[in-house]
Write a protein that holds these residues in place. Structure first.
Motif, PDB file in Angstrom:
ATOM      1  N   LEU B  47      13.277  16.988   3.658  1.00 31.39           N
ATOM      2  CA  LEU B  47      12.060  16.323   3.161  1.00 31.39           C
ATOM      3  C   LEU B  47      11.264  15.704   4.302  1.00 31.39           C
ATOM      4  CD1 LEU B  47      13.304  14.522  -0.069  1.00 31.39           C
ATOM      5  CD2 LEU B  47      11.373  16.108   0.075  1.00 31.39           C
ATOM      6  N   ASP B  48      11.975  15.049   5.214  1.00 31.70           N
ATOM      7  CA  ASP B  48      11.288  14.443   6.358  1.00 31.70           C
ATOM      8  C   ASP B  48      10.582  15.512   7.181  1.00 31.70           C
ATOM      9  OD1 ASP B  48      12.204  11.931   5.669  1.00 31.70           O
ATOM     10  OD2 ASP B  48      13.857  11.924   7.113  1.00 31.70           O
ATOM     11  N   GLN B  49      11.281  16.621   7.413  1.00 35.26           N
ATOM     12  CA  GLN B  49      10.692  17.676   8.247  1.00 35.26           C
ATOM     13  C   GLN B  49       9.434  18.242   7.604  1.00 35.26           C
ATOM     14  OE1 GLN B  49      11.392  18.325  11.245  1.00 35.26           O
ATOM     15  NE2 GLN B  49      13.429  17.512  11.550  1.00 35.26           N
ATOM     16  N   ILE B  50       9.516  18.518   6.322  1.00 37.86           N
ATOM     17  CA  ILE B  50       8.344  19.112   5.661  1.00 37.86           C
ATOM     18  C   ILE B  50       7.211  18.083   5.589  1.00 37.86           C
ATOM     19  CG2 ILE B  50       7.491  20.270   3.575  1.00 37.86           C
ATOM     20  CD1 ILE B  50      10.419  21.234   3.143  1.00 37.86           C
ATOM     21  N   GLY B  51       7.565  16.825   5.403  1.00 38.02           N
ATOM     22  CA  GLY B  51       6.554  15.758   5.422  1.00 38.02           C
ATOM     23  C   GLY B  51       5.850  15.697   6.772  1.00 38.02           C
ATOM     24  N   GLN B  52       6.628  15.810   7.844  1.00 38.69           N
ATOM     25  CA  GLN B  52       6.026  15.803   9.188  1.00 38.69           C
ATOM     26  C   GLN B  52       5.138  17.030   9.381  1.00 38.69           C
ATOM     27  OE1 GLN B  52       9.311  15.435  11.962  1.00 38.69           O
ATOM     28  NE2 GLN B  52      10.075  13.620  10.901  1.00 38.69           N
ATOM     29  N   ALA B  53       5.617  18.172   8.900  1.00 38.75           N
ATOM     30  CA  ALA B  53       4.822  19.401   9.023  1.00 38.75           C
ATOM     31  C   ALA B  53       3.461  19.209   8.357  1.00 38.75           C
ATOM     32  CB  ALA B  53       5.566  20.577   8.385  1.00 38.75           C
ATOM     33  N   ARG B  54       3.457  18.588   7.187  1.00 35.41           N
ATOM     34  CA  ARG B  54       2.184  18.401   6.467  1.00 35.41           C
ATOM     35  C   ARG B  54       1.208  17.557   7.284  1.00 35.41           C
ATOM     36  NH1 ARG B  54       2.856  16.419   0.503  1.00 35.41           N
ATOM     37  NH2 ARG B  54       0.664  16.983   0.498  1.00 35.41           N
ATOM     38  N   MET B  55       1.707  16.446   7.822  1.00 33.69           N
ATOM     39  CA  MET B  55       0.814  15.570   8.600  1.00 33.69           C
ATOM     40  C   MET B  55       0.261  16.319   9.817  1.00 33.69           C
ATOM     41  SD  MET B  55       2.620  11.806   8.541  1.00 33.69           S
ATOM     42  CE  MET B  55       4.189  12.289   9.232  1.00 33.69           C
ATOM     43  N   LEU B  56       1.137  17.102  10.441  1.00 31.73           N
ATOM     44  CA  LEU B  56       0.715  17.815  11.655  1.00 31.73           C
ATOM     45  C   LEU B  56      -0.265  18.942  11.330  1.00 31.73           C
ATOM     46  CD1 LEU B  56       4.231  17.765  13.283  1.00 31.73           C
ATOM     47  CD2 LEU B  56       2.175  16.781  14.357  1.00 31.73           C
ATOM     48  N   TYR B  57      -0.021  19.663  10.250  1.00 34.98           N
ATOM     49  CA  TYR B  57      -0.964  20.724   9.849  1.00 34.98           C
ATOM     50  C   TYR B  57      -2.325  20.121   9.504  1.00 34.98           C
ATOM     51  CZ  TYR B  57       2.644  24.381   9.501  1.00 34.98           C
ATOM     52  OH  TYR B  57       3.641  25.298   9.771  1.00 34.98           O
ATOM     53  N   GLN B  58      -2.290  18.992   8.804  1.00 38.49           N
ATOM     54  CA  GLN B  58      -3.568  18.361   8.420  1.00 38.49           C
ATOM     55  C   GLN B  58      -4.350  17.974   9.679  1.00 38.49           C
ATOM     56  OE1 GLN B  58      -2.304  15.150   5.840  1.00 38.49           O
ATOM     57  NE2 GLN B  58      -1.541  16.597   4.301  1.00 38.49           N
ATOM     58  N   HIS B  59      -3.637  17.423  10.625  1.00 37.20           N
ATOM     59  CA  HIS B  59      -4.282  17.020  11.872  1.00 37.20           C
ATOM     60  C   HIS B  59      -4.798  18.247  12.633  1.00 37.20           C
ATOM     61  CE1 HIS B  59      -5.266  15.137  15.555  1.00 37.20           C
ATOM     62  NE2 HIS B  59      -4.112  15.320  16.180  1.00 37.20           N
ATOM     63  N   LEU B 111      13.692  12.753  21.811  1.00 35.19           N
ATOM     64  CA  LEU B 111      13.130  12.486  23.148  1.00 35.19           C
ATOM     65  C   LEU B 111      11.644  12.840  23.172  1.00 35.19           C
ATOM     66  CD1 LEU B 111      16.066  13.988  25.229  1.00 35.19           C
ATOM     67  CD2 LEU B 111      15.457  11.550  25.074  1.00 35.19           C
ATOM     68  N   GLN B 112      11.322  13.958  22.531  1.00 31.54           N
ATOM     69  CA  GLN B 112       9.928  14.397  22.502  1.00 31.54           C
ATOM     70  C   GLN B 112       9.046  13.402  21.736  1.00 31.54           C
ATOM     71  OE1 GLN B 112       7.751  18.502  21.538  1.00 31.54           O
ATOM     72  NE2 GLN B 112       8.991  17.787  19.835  1.00 31.54           N
ATOM     73  N   TYR B 113       9.489  13.003  20.562  1.00 31.89           N
ATOM     74  CA  TYR B 113       8.652  12.131  19.729  1.00 31.89           C
ATOM     75  C   TYR B 113       8.558  10.712  20.295  1.00 31.89           C
ATOM     76  CZ  TYR B 113       7.228  15.311  16.075  1.00 31.89           C
ATOM     77  OH  TYR B 113       6.595  16.337  15.392  1.00 31.89           O
ATOM     78  N   GLU B 114       9.600  10.306  20.982  1.00 32.15           N
ATOM     79  CA  GLU B 114       9.547   9.021  21.657  1.00 32.15           C
ATOM     80  C   GLU B 114       8.317   9.000  22.571  1.00 32.15           C
ATOM     81  OE1 GLU B 114      13.434   6.510  23.062  1.00 32.15           O
ATOM     82  OE2 GLU B 114      13.061   8.439  23.987  1.00 32.15           O
ATOM     83  N   ARG B 115       8.121  10.114  23.280  1.00 31.16           N
ATOM     84  CA  ARG B 115       6.990  10.211  24.212  1.00 31.16           C
ATOM     85  C   ARG B 115       5.684  10.453  23.468  1.00 31.16           C
ATOM     86  NH1 ARG B 115       8.540  11.873  29.432  1.00 31.16           N
ATOM     87  NH2 ARG B 115       6.303  11.913  29.857  1.00 31.16           N
ATOM     88  N   ASP B 121      -3.600  11.443  22.192  1.00 27.40           N
ATOM     89  CA  ASP B 121      -4.225  11.844  20.925  1.00 27.40           C
ATOM     90  C   ASP B 121      -3.834  10.797  19.869  1.00 27.40           C
ATOM     91  OD1 ASP B 121      -4.575  12.876  18.368  1.00 27.40           O
ATOM     92  OD2 ASP B 121      -3.931  14.905  18.891  1.00 27.40           O
ATOM     93  N   PRO B 122      -4.802   9.976  19.431  1.00 28.10           N
ATOM     94  CA  PRO B 122      -4.446   8.845  18.550  1.00 28.10           C
ATOM     95  C   PRO B 122      -3.804   9.275  17.232  1.00 28.10           C
ATOM     96  CG  PRO B 122      -6.768   8.754  19.211  1.00 28.10           C
ATOM     97  CD  PRO B 122      -6.235  10.048  19.711  1.00 28.10           C
ATOM     98  N   ALA B 123      -4.276  10.381  16.655  1.00 24.06           N
ATOM     99  CA  ALA B 123      -3.696  10.825  15.378  1.00 24.06           C
ATOM    100  C   ALA B 123      -2.253  11.280  15.584  1.00 24.06           C
ATOM    101  CB  ALA B 123      -4.531  11.954  14.786  1.00 24.06           C
ATOM    102  N   LEU B 124      -2.018  11.984  16.668  1.00 26.49           N
ATOM    103  CA  LEU B 124      -0.658  12.438  16.962  1.00 26.49           C
ATOM    104  C   LEU B 124       0.266  11.242  17.225  1.00 26.49           C
ATOM    105  CD1 LEU B 124       1.330  14.723  17.433  1.00 26.49           C
ATOM    106  CD2 LEU B 124       0.446  14.977  19.763  1.00 26.49           C
ATOM    107  N   ARG B 125      -0.295  10.249  17.893  1.00 19.84           N
ATOM    108  CA  ARG B 125       0.457   9.027  18.170  1.00 19.84           C
ATOM    109  C   ARG B 125       0.891   8.367  16.855  1.00 19.84           C
ATOM    110  NH1 ARG B 125      -3.330   6.718  21.898  1.00 19.84           N
ATOM    111  NH2 ARG B 125      -4.098   5.319  20.293  1.00 19.84           N
ATOM    112  N   ALA B 126      -0.016   8.320  15.906  1.00 17.46           N
ATOM    113  CA  ALA B 126       0.293   7.691  14.611  1.00 17.46           C
ATOM    114  C   ALA B 126       1.357   8.488  13.861  1.00 17.46           C
ATOM    115  CB  ALA B 126      -0.978   7.579  13.772  1.00 17.46           C
ATOM    116  N   ALA B 131       7.211   9.470  12.385  1.00 16.94           N
ATOM    117  CA  ALA B 131       8.267  10.491  12.449  1.00 16.94           C
ATOM    118  C   ALA B 131       9.467  10.031  13.283  1.00 16.94           C
ATOM    119  CB  ALA B 131       7.699  11.787  13.029  1.00 16.94           C
ATOM    120  N   LEU B 132       9.212   9.239  14.297  1.00 11.91           N
ATOM    121  CA  LEU B 132      10.286   8.878  15.226  1.00 11.91           C
ATOM    122  C   LEU B 132      11.453   8.185  14.518  1.00 11.91           C
ATOM    123  CD1 LEU B 132      11.179   8.872  18.212  1.00 11.91           C
ATOM    124  CD2 LEU B 132      10.191   6.586  18.400  1.00 11.91           C
ATOM    125  N   LYS B 133      11.106   7.313  13.598  1.00 12.89           N
ATOM    126  CA  LYS B 133      12.142   6.596  12.864  1.00 12.89           C
ATOM    127  C   LYS B 133      13.017   7.589  12.080  1.00 12.89           C
ATOM    128  CE  LYS B 133      12.307   2.488  10.053  1.00 12.89           C
ATOM    129  NZ  LYS B 133      11.557   1.631   9.132  1.00 12.89           N
TER     130      LYS B 133
END
Lengths: 327, 253
Positions: B47-59, B111-115, B121-126, B131-133
């Motif tokens: 669920l977390d992965q697909i949720g992240q995918a949605r935010m990233l696709y939207q962006h 490690l990647q998301y920490e960075r 990119d402010p949207a990616l940062r948000a 996602a990091l948590k």
């Protein structure tokens, strides 16, 4: 517990049972450590474990569409819904365990084909619209039953039900929303929705169980306030609520005898095919074998994982013990 | 679908595709887990992965011309347009293969998301902040299982070692640093993947040692995912994922 029938009730048992009935009649909740009649305990273990098994087996027909859900929003919602069902299974197994049985024991009975679960899950889900129909009708029927169970006399069961009911009504709305999109969509989508309603309508009505006259255990369950409404009452409530929802969707319910009866203030409906019900309960439904096989396969393939977790936990405990000895 | 995204979009799609394809694979466990609690846990990760995918696709979709929505990106691209790591499309196999894959990827992803939480990119940062948590939990969960399996029974040890050996050749792809990854690093939108490698190896080594598992000596790695070249398994994933919206392209669901 098997010896209950053969025991002559002693005067002490008679006194306790009378006191128990009085307690339940006063709308008090029975808690795990309270005295309860053996048959009350047995009935609850059977009912709660069947309910738990239904949640777990019920994951399968819907999991069938997670990979193929037609939008990411629907995929997430369906996945979350099936996860909720696993959670419901857990609450219910825990509620059953308060009655002195072990979850593994209950699971073994399911895998051996000895325990029952709701027969509705022995029907297949060949179409995406089935995700809508299951949420709308199957969860709708389950809710009718579960709302009643929120007031059941056994405390842990009632409390589990309160939690479950909240999630179930969300699922039902979600299912109805799928149906709404399909029925207002393209001709192909609408046909999909009608086909799903045609297949799920009668099995959903069967979920309430046999007619009252054919349901001998119901009366005792009602006296104990495990159950508070009869099968036929619940079925009628469900039909009365669902028919206008189908009309709103512009779908037709596959029952030529269905019509509003002004005098009764209820819908009349056609005869239910109880032979089909009996056959599916007896194991001859379209998916009985597949469902049980899927559960057995998961259990067998998971055995080494469970063993590994236990072995590791034991090693860790030993290591901790050795460390504290040294200290 | 005519589709020639710029490097910035490719980078976002790469992140999104990793999340979606892994989420799609993990959701196959739903209803089939080794025990109810683990079934629930693995669905959580899915669920977390697909949720992240949605935010990233939207962006990613918002920045495209014409703009595309999450479902157009997920359901109407072809195999060569998916930029996920090939490891994530491999079949789940047994619990060991699923969790070892998860461990390798989660460790990298954390490690990647920490960075990414410091992205230009402010949207990616948000998105990364949220996602990091989640990824932190995934990484802890999978590392614990690797240790439990490695140090569990003889059978679980063997299965875990087999999974490590089988999946190791796919880890090299994580650290390829050309194309859109190089461009994202120049923009300071994302870390250069090769910079993450020493930290990744350190963490992976520590967990493998604790689990009593051997790190493969092999240094010949599979490649292709970042360039849209996939394993034989990818076509089947997309066939399942995409068939219904493609059958009714005009439909709303």
């Amino acid at each position: 517990m098997n010896s209950i029938k053969n025991q002559e009730p002693t005067s002490e048992t008679i006194r306790l049972e009378a006191r128990f009935q009085n307690y339940v009649d006063g709308e008090n909740k029975v808690e795990p450590k309270d005295w309860m009649p053996g048959a009350y305990r047995k009935t609850l273990i059977r009912q709660i474990s069947q309910h738990a098994h239904s949640e777990v087996v019920g994951m399968l027909p819907e999991a069938n569409w997670i990979g193929r859900a037609p939008s990411l929003r629907r995929k997430v919602a369906l996945l979350a819904k099936v996860q909720d069902e696993a959670g419901h299974g857990l609450y219910l197994y825990s509620a059953a365990e308060t009655l002195g049985v072990d979850r593994r024991e209950l699971l073994e009975e399911l895998l051996a084909g000895k325990a029952k679960y709701s027969s509705i899950f022995n029907y297949p889900t060949p179409s995406w619209a089935d995700m809508g129909a299951i949420g709308w009708l199957v969860d709708g029927a389950a809710i009718a039953n579960q709302v009643m169970l929120c007031r059941t006399s056994y405390g842990p069961y009632a409390r589990a039900m309160v939690k479950i009911c909240k999630e179930e009504s969300f699922h039902q709305r979600q299912g109805y929303e799928i149906m709404l999109y399909l029925s207002k969509g393209t001709p192909a989508q609408k046909a999909m929705a009608q086909d799903a309603l045609n297949r799920w309508w009668w099995p959903s009505l069967m979920m309430f169980g046999p007619n009252d006259a054919e349901s001998p255990n119901s009366a005792q369950s009602m006296r104990w306030k495990i159950k508070r409404k009869s099968n036929d009452e619940l079925r009628q409530e469900f039909i009365d609520k669902t028919v206008p929802q189908a009309e709103f969707l512009g779908l037709s319910i596959p029952d030529p005898e269905l019509r509003w009866n002004e005098a009764r203030g209820h819908y009349d409906f056609g005869p239910i095919n109880w032979e089909e019900f009996k056959q599916v309960v007896a194991g001859n439904g379209p998916c009985n074998r597949e469902r049980l096989e899927a559960r057995r396969k998961a259990d067998e393939e998971g055995r080494w994982v469970r063993e590994a977790a236990n072995a590791y936990a034991q090693k860790q405990a030993q290591r901790r013990a050795q460390t504290s000895e040294v200290a | 679908m005519e589709f020639s995204p710029d490097l910035r979009t490719q980078h976002l799609l790469h992140l999104a595709d990793n999340a979606l394809i892994l989420g799609q694979r993990l959701s196959e466990w739903c209803g089939h887990g080794p025990v109810l609690e683990q079934d629930i846990a693995i669905i959580n990760t899915a669920l977390d992965q697909i949720g992240q995918a949605r935010m990233l696709y939207q962006h990613a979709g918002k920045g495209m011309n014409p703009a595309l929505d999450e479902d157009q990106l997920a359901f109407f691209r072809t195999e060569n347009q998916f930029l996920n790591f090939t490891m994530l499309e491999l079949p789940n196999g047994d619990w060991a293969q699923t969790l070892v894959r998860q461990f390798f990827f989660d460790t990298y992803n954390y490690l990647q998301y920490e960075r990414l939480t410091e992205s230009s990119d402010p949207a990616l940062r948000a998105i990364a902040g949220k996602a990091l948590k989640e990824i932190g939990y995934h990484a802890q969960f999978s590392a614990e299982w690797v240790i439990r399996m490695g140090d569990g029974t003889e059978e679980s040890h063997k299965r875990a070692q087999d999974a490590v050996d089988r999946l190791w050749p796919y880890t090299g792809e994580f650290f390829e640093s050309d194309g859109f990854s190089a461009e994202a690093a120049v923009r300071r939108a994302a870390p250069l993947p090769s910079d993450l490698q020493p930290h990744w190896e350190e963490k992976v080594d520590a967990v493998l040692v604790e689990a009593g598992l051997k790190k493969p000596v092999l240094q010949w790695f599979q490649t292709g995912g970042r360039k849209g070249q996939h394993t034989e398994h990818m076509g089947y994933i997309l066939a399942e994922l995409q068939f219904l919206p493609r059958l009714h392209p005009e439909a709303q669901w």
